[in-house]
Design a protein around this motif. Structure first.
Motif, PDB file in Angstrom:
ATOM      1  N   LYS A  77      -8.413 -12.036  -8.649  1.00 36.99           N
ATOM      2  CA  LYS A  77      -8.519 -10.635  -9.347  1.00 36.99           C
ATOM      3  C   LYS A  77      -7.187 -11.130 -10.420  1.00 36.99           C
ATOM      4  O   LYS A  77      -6.219 -11.494  -9.987  1.00 36.99           O
ATOM      5  CB  LYS A  77      -8.084  -9.631  -8.680  1.00 36.99           C
ATOM      6  N   GLU A  78      -7.669 -11.182 -11.819  1.00 31.97           N
ATOM      7  CA  GLU A  78      -6.608 -11.253 -12.814  1.00 31.97           C
ATOM      8  C   GLU A  78      -5.619 -10.130 -12.838  1.00 31.97           C
ATOM      9  O   GLU A  78      -4.619 -10.344 -13.232  1.00 31.97           O
ATOM     10  CB  GLU A  78      -7.093 -11.904 -14.035  1.00 31.97           C
ATOM     11  N   ARG A  79      -6.120  -9.121 -12.855  1.00 29.38           N
ATOM     12  CA  ARG A  79      -5.160  -7.715 -12.913  1.00 29.38           C
ATOM     13  C   ARG A  79      -5.526  -7.088 -11.443  1.00 29.38           C
ATOM     14  O   ARG A  79      -6.612  -7.171 -10.942  1.00 29.38           O
ATOM     15  CB  ARG A  79      -5.681  -6.950 -14.241  1.00 29.38           C
ATOM     16  N   ALA A  80      -4.847  -6.014 -11.323  1.00 33.49           N
ATOM     17  CA  ALA A  80      -4.813  -5.238  -9.943  1.00 33.49           C
ATOM     18  C   ALA A  80      -6.207  -4.380 -10.032  1.00 33.49           C
ATOM     19  O   ALA A  80      -6.958  -4.285  -9.148  1.00 33.49           O
ATOM     20  CB  ALA A  80      -3.655  -4.212  -9.791  1.00 33.49           C
ATOM     21  N   LYS A  81      -6.585  -3.946 -11.208  1.00 27.50           N
ATOM     22  CA  LYS A  81      -7.727  -2.881 -11.297  1.00 27.50           C
ATOM     23  C   LYS A  81      -8.867  -3.760 -11.879  1.00 27.50           C
ATOM     24  O   LYS A  81      -9.719  -3.022 -12.434  1.00 27.50           O
ATOM     25  CB  LYS A  81      -7.623  -1.762 -11.858  1.00 27.50           C
ATOM     26  N   GLY A  82      -8.689  -4.895 -12.066  1.00 30.18           N
ATOM     27  CA  GLY A  82      -9.731  -5.802 -12.746  1.00 30.18           C
ATOM     28  C   GLY A  82     -10.906  -6.218 -11.959  1.00 30.18           C
ATOM     29  O   GLY A  82     -10.862  -6.058 -10.912  1.00 30.18           O
ATOM     30  N   ARG A  83     -11.719  -6.875 -12.495  1.00 32.83           N
ATOM     31  CA  ARG A  83     -12.925  -7.401 -11.736  1.00 32.83           C
ATOM     32  C   ARG A  83     -12.438  -8.765 -10.899  1.00 32.83           C
ATOM     33  O   ARG A  83     -11.732  -9.541 -11.787  1.00 32.83           O
ATOM     34  CB  ARG A  83     -14.230  -7.678 -12.395  1.00 32.83           C
ATOM     35  N   LYS A  84     -12.956  -9.195 -10.242  1.00 29.59           N
ATOM     36  CA  LYS A  84     -12.828 -10.571  -9.551  1.00 29.59           C
ATOM     37  C   LYS A  84     -13.453 -11.664 -10.281  1.00 29.59           C
ATOM     38  O   LYS A  84     -14.623 -11.158 -10.856  1.00 29.59           O
ATOM     39  CB  LYS A  84     -13.273 -10.261  -7.849  1.00 29.59           C
TER      40      LYS A  84
END
Length: 146
Positions: A83-90
């Motif tokens: 995951k590049e961001r905590a709430k982003g997509r894998k």
């Protein structure tokens, strides 16, 4: 009565089989001088799986959900992602598959939610050792050019 019915059905299947054999016996033999001539593939040919390179992103859309990994009856697929961001997509980073044991059943292609997997048209996938059949499809996608 069922015994004679089986004998008649068996005899009829033998006659049908011999009819097909004799029909094929008098057709001309087609020989392809491989590798100088390439084999013409049927439109229904299903080669090994590969990633689809989407034009809008220039890469794949694999989200490393692992559905193909769970669906594979031979347990040949290993998918990893980050995951590049905590709430982003894998995003998928590695996709290993062992083509030496793959039965080309197509379950991984059917279950993919992003339609990232497809069957290739390549039939010349060979190697010197057993480990040449274990391929990272992410790295392979990076090697190909559009």
């Amino acid at each position: 009565m069922s015994y004679w019915k089986e004998v008649i059905n068996g005899g009829w299947s033998l006659v049908e089989g011999m009819r097909v054999t004799f029909r094929r016996l008098y057709r001309p033999v087609v020989t392809v001088q491989y590798p100088r001539q390439k084999v013409e593939l049927s439109p229904a040919y299903r080669g090994h799986i590969e990633f689809v390179k989407f034009k809008e992103t220039g890469t794949h859309k694999c989200v490393a959900c692992g559905q193909c990994q769970r669906m594979c009856p031979s347990n040949l697929i290993k998918v990893q992602g980050i995951k590049e961001r905590a709430k982003g997509r894998k995003v998928g980073t590695q996709y290993f598959i062992d083509f030496t044991r793959c039965s080309l059943c197509g379950l991984c292609v059917e279950v993919c939610p992003t339609k990232t997997l497809k069957f290739s048209r390549e039939y010349e996938l060979e190697g010197v050792s057993r480990w040449d059949g274990v391929i990272d499809l992410m790295a392979r996608l990076g090697e190909t050019r559009p």
